[in-house]
Design a protein around this motif. Structure first.
Motif, PDB file in Angstrom:
ATOM      1  N   ALA A  28       0.819  -1.211   0.000  1.00 31.00           N
ATOM      2  CA  ALA A  28       0.000   0.000   0.000  1.00 31.00           C
ATOM      3  C   ALA A  28       0.851   1.258   0.000  1.00 31.00           C
ATOM      4  N   GLY A  29       0.398   2.239  -0.743  1.00 28.28           N
ATOM      5  CA  GLY A  29       1.004   3.560  -0.694  1.00 28.28           C
ATOM      6  C   GLY A  29       0.345   4.396   0.385  1.00 28.28           C
ATOM      7  N   GLU A  30       0.556   5.698   0.340  1.00 26.27           N
ATOM      8  CA  GLU A  30      -0.055   6.603   1.304  1.00 26.27           C
ATOM      9  C   GLU A  30      -1.564   6.669   1.098  1.00 26.27           C
ATOM     10  N   ARG A  31      -2.267   7.067   2.164  1.00 26.45           N
ATOM     11  CA  ARG A  31      -3.710   7.291   2.061  1.00 26.45           C
ATOM     12  C   ARG A  31      -3.952   8.766   1.752  1.00 26.45           C
ATOM     13  N   TRP A  32      -4.652   9.031   0.674  1.00 30.00           N
ATOM     14  CA  TRP A  32      -4.918  10.392   0.250  1.00 30.00           C
ATOM     15  C   TRP A  32      -6.397  10.741   0.417  1.00 30.00           C
ATOM     16  N   PRO A  33      -6.714  11.915   0.947  1.00 33.57           N
ATOM     17  CA  PRO A  33      -8.117  12.340   1.016  1.00 33.57           C
ATOM     18  C   PRO A  33      -8.617  12.750  -0.362  1.00 33.57           C
ATOM     19  N   ALA A  34      -9.881  12.544  -0.605  1.00 34.24           N
ATOM     20  CA  ALA A  34     -10.447  12.850  -1.912  1.00 34.24           C
ATOM     21  C   ALA A  34     -11.913  13.252  -1.791  1.00 34.24           C
ATOM     22  N   HIS A  35     -12.426  13.839  -2.857  1.00 34.48           N
ATOM     23  CA  HIS A  35     -13.860  14.073  -3.017  1.00 34.48           C
ATOM     24  C   HIS A  35     -14.391  13.149  -4.109  1.00 34.48           C
ATOM     25  N   ASN A  36     -15.641  12.790  -3.967  1.00 33.36           N
ATOM     26  CA  ASN A  36     -16.359  12.108  -5.044  1.00 33.36           C
ATOM     27  C   ASN A  36     -17.657  12.872  -5.284  1.00 33.36           C
ATOM     28  N   ALA A  37     -18.619  12.259  -5.893  1.00 35.74           N
ATOM     29  CA  ALA A  37     -19.829  12.975  -6.282  1.00 35.74           C
ATOM     30  C   ALA A  37     -20.649  13.470  -5.085  1.00 35.74           C
ATOM     31  N   LEU A  38     -21.385  14.522  -5.317  1.00 33.07           N
ATOM     32  CA  LEU A  38     -22.179  15.202  -4.283  1.00 33.07           C
ATOM     33  C   LEU A  38     -23.073  14.242  -3.503  1.00 33.07           C
ATOM     34  N   ARG A  39     -23.759  13.343  -4.164  1.00 30.49           N
ATOM     35  CA  ARG A  39     -24.713  12.444  -3.520  1.00 30.49           C
ATOM     36  C   ARG A  39     -24.149  11.067  -3.213  1.00 30.49           C
ATOM     37  N   GLY A  40     -22.844  10.891  -3.392  1.00 32.81           N
ATOM     38  CA  GLY A  40     -22.219   9.626  -3.020  1.00 32.81           C
ATOM     39  C   GLY A  40     -22.049   8.673  -4.185  1.00 32.81           C
ATOM     40  N   TRP A  41     -22.549   7.436  -4.032  1.00 32.44           N
ATOM     41  CA  TRP A  41     -22.222   6.322  -4.921  1.00 32.44           C
ATOM     42  C   TRP A  41     -23.449   5.598  -5.435  1.00 32.44           C
ATOM     43  N   THR A  42     -23.307   4.958  -6.581  1.00 38.29           N
ATOM     44  CA  THR A  42     -24.403   4.177  -7.140  1.00 38.29           C
ATOM     45  C   THR A  42     -23.869   2.986  -7.925  1.00 38.29           C
ATOM     46  N   ASP A  43     -24.642   1.897  -7.941  1.00 40.08           N
ATOM     47  CA  ASP A  43     -24.290   0.722  -8.749  1.00 40.08           C
ATOM     48  C   ASP A  43     -24.766   0.869 -10.188  1.00 40.08           C
ATOM     49  N   HIS A  44     -25.638   1.835 -10.421  1.00 38.58           N
ATOM     50  CA  HIS A  44     -26.167   2.034 -11.774  1.00 38.58           C
ATOM     51  C   HIS A  44     -26.157   3.526 -12.070  1.00 38.58           C
ATOM     52  N   HIS A  45     -24.998   4.004 -12.477  1.00 47.68           N
ATOM     53  CA  HIS A  45     -24.828   5.426 -12.727  1.00 47.68           C
ATOM     54  C   HIS A  45     -25.608   5.868 -13.963  1.00 47.68           C
ATOM     55  N   SER A  46     -26.207   7.037 -13.858  1.00 49.41           N
ATOM     56  CA  SER A  46     -26.871   7.634 -15.012  1.00 49.41           C
ATOM     57  C   SER A  46     -26.525   9.110 -15.076  1.00 49.41           C
ATOM     58  N   ALA A  47     -26.642   9.679 -16.225  1.00 49.10           N
ATOM     59  CA  ALA A  47     -26.281  11.076 -16.431  1.00 49.10           C
ATOM     60  C   ALA A  47     -27.086  11.976 -15.506  1.00 49.10           C
ATOM     61  N   GLY A  48     -26.389  12.857 -14.767  1.00 45.83           N
ATOM     62  CA  GLY A  48     -27.061  13.828 -13.922  1.00 45.83           C
ATOM     63  C   GLY A  48     -27.486  13.346 -12.557  1.00 45.83           C
ATOM     64  N   ASP A  49     -27.173  12.089 -12.173  1.00 42.66           N
ATOM     65  CA  ASP A  49     -27.623  11.607 -10.858  1.00 42.66           C
ATOM     66  C   ASP A  49     -26.753  12.096  -9.713  1.00 42.66           C
ATOM     67  N   LEU A  50     -25.628  12.749 -10.027  1.00 39.47           N
ATOM     68  CA  LEU A  50     -24.715  13.309  -9.024  1.00 39.47           C
ATOM     69  C   LEU A  50     -24.180  12.242  -8.078  1.00 39.47           C
ATOM     70  N   ARG A  51     -23.973  11.049  -8.624  1.00 41.14           N
ATOM     71  CA  ARG A  51     -23.358   9.951  -7.882  1.00 41.14           C
ATOM     72  C   ARG A  51     -22.216   9.375  -8.708  1.00 41.14           C
ATOM     73  N   SER A  52     -21.172   8.883  -8.021  1.00 40.95           N
ATOM     74  CA  SER A  52     -20.039   8.249  -8.687  1.00 40.95           C
ATOM     75  C   SER A  52     -20.332   6.764  -8.884  1.00 40.95           C
ATOM     76  N   PRO A  53     -19.913   6.200 -10.001  1.00 39.20           N
ATOM     77  CA  PRO A  53     -20.189   4.782 -10.256  1.00 39.20           C
ATOM     78  C   PRO A  53     -19.335   3.845  -9.416  1.00 39.20           C
ATOM     79  N   VAL A  54     -19.973   2.835  -8.826  1.00 35.29           N
ATOM     80  CA  VAL A  54     -19.270   1.790  -8.089  1.00 35.29           C
ATOM     81  C   VAL A  54     -18.754   0.770  -9.091  1.00 35.29           C
ATOM     82  N   GLY A  55     -17.515   0.329  -8.937  1.00 32.07           N
ATOM     83  CA  GLY A  55     -17.021  -0.708  -9.832  1.00 32.07           C
ATOM     84  C   GLY A  55     -15.520  -0.776  -9.933  1.00 32.07           C
ATOM     85  N   VAL A  56     -15.058  -1.611 -10.859  1.00 29.56           N
ATOM     86  CA  VAL A  56     -13.639  -1.780 -11.175  1.00 29.56           C
ATOM     87  C   VAL A  56     -13.459  -1.380 -12.629  1.00 29.56           C
TER      88      VAL A  56
END
Length: 247
Positions: free
Chosen positions: A101-129
């Protein structure tokens, strides 16, 4: 998400797209100096090195199954909660004995968090690899091995969700291969899953607030990420809230 015209990024008021004991000398009573002895403490046992994890920490069987066997670099983005806009990023390198493991870095993602089914404008980041294959930015190439598109098309303007200026957000970007065509500039607008599933999901420079779907890091950490990623090691990003990644 990023409203896009070929090689031009248009932003107005929002962001992207809709870690001794030495001996003591004792001189007992009346004994002559010849009787003085030196006692040396036995050497302390050397602590064994902590073994590296054989699997990426925090990931459950479903998520691990999606990490390609030939991947030797994995950027793990762990959201603080399903609806949180904050996350931690750790870059892992596979070795012959496990994942380092490298260092742990703080980050931002989408305003409303995460989703398994991302769609345009949902303000969520897609979960996945997702694979990481292309980079670019308004600033010149900092020394990455990834293909790098340098140009004015990465100009960011306007303000973010908390009123923060977006200028400089796209100084450095790494395209996340969600609903895009790998091997092209991050500005490419091709959407294999269709426009309704969104796109333009990037790592980019943090502007101090939530994104519309991307993951943002400090300028310094973006520069480090770009210099570390190596196409020959088949890098991927594993991203999502902690509960989703643990599945």
């Amino acid at each position: 998400m990023i409203p896009h015209k070929p090689r031009v990024v248009l932003l107005a008021t929002t962001l992207l797209l809709t870690g001794c004991g030495t001996g003591a000398v004792a001189t007992p009573g009346d004994k002559p100096a010849a009787a003085v002895r030196t006692a040396t403490a036995p050497p302390r046992p050397t602590a064994a090195a902590t073994p590296l994890p054989r699997e990426l920490p925090g990931l459950g069987p479903q998520t691990l199954a999606r990490v390609p066997a030939h991947t030797w670099q994995a950027v793990v983005v762990t959201g603080h909660g399903k609806d949180s806009a904050r996350s931690d990023v750790v870059l892992y390198e596979r070795t012959g004995t496990g994942w380092k493991a490298g260092e742990r870095w703080p980050a931002h993602n989408a305003l409303r968090g995460w989703t398994d089914h991302h769609s345009a404008g949902d303000l969520r980041s897609p979960v996945g690899v997702f694979t990481l294959s292309d980079a670019g930015g308004l600033r010149p190439d900092p020394g990455t091995r990834l293909p790098y598109d340098h140009g004015q098309g990465f100009t960011a303007t306007g303000t973010g969700f908390e009123g923060e200026p977006l200028a400089g957000s796209f100084d450095y970007v790494v395209a996340i291969d969600y609903n895009r065509r790998p091997g092209t500039t991050p500005l490419d607008w091709t959407r294999p899953l269709g426009a309704g599933r969104g796109g333009g999901i990037w790592f980019h420079v943090d502007h101090g607030g939530p994104t519309q779907g991307c993951v943002s890091l400090s300028l310094e950490h973006m520069r480090t990420l770009l210099r570390t990623l190596d196409p020959a090691r088949h890098p991927v990003v594993v991203m999502g809230d902690a509960a989703s990644l643990a599945r």
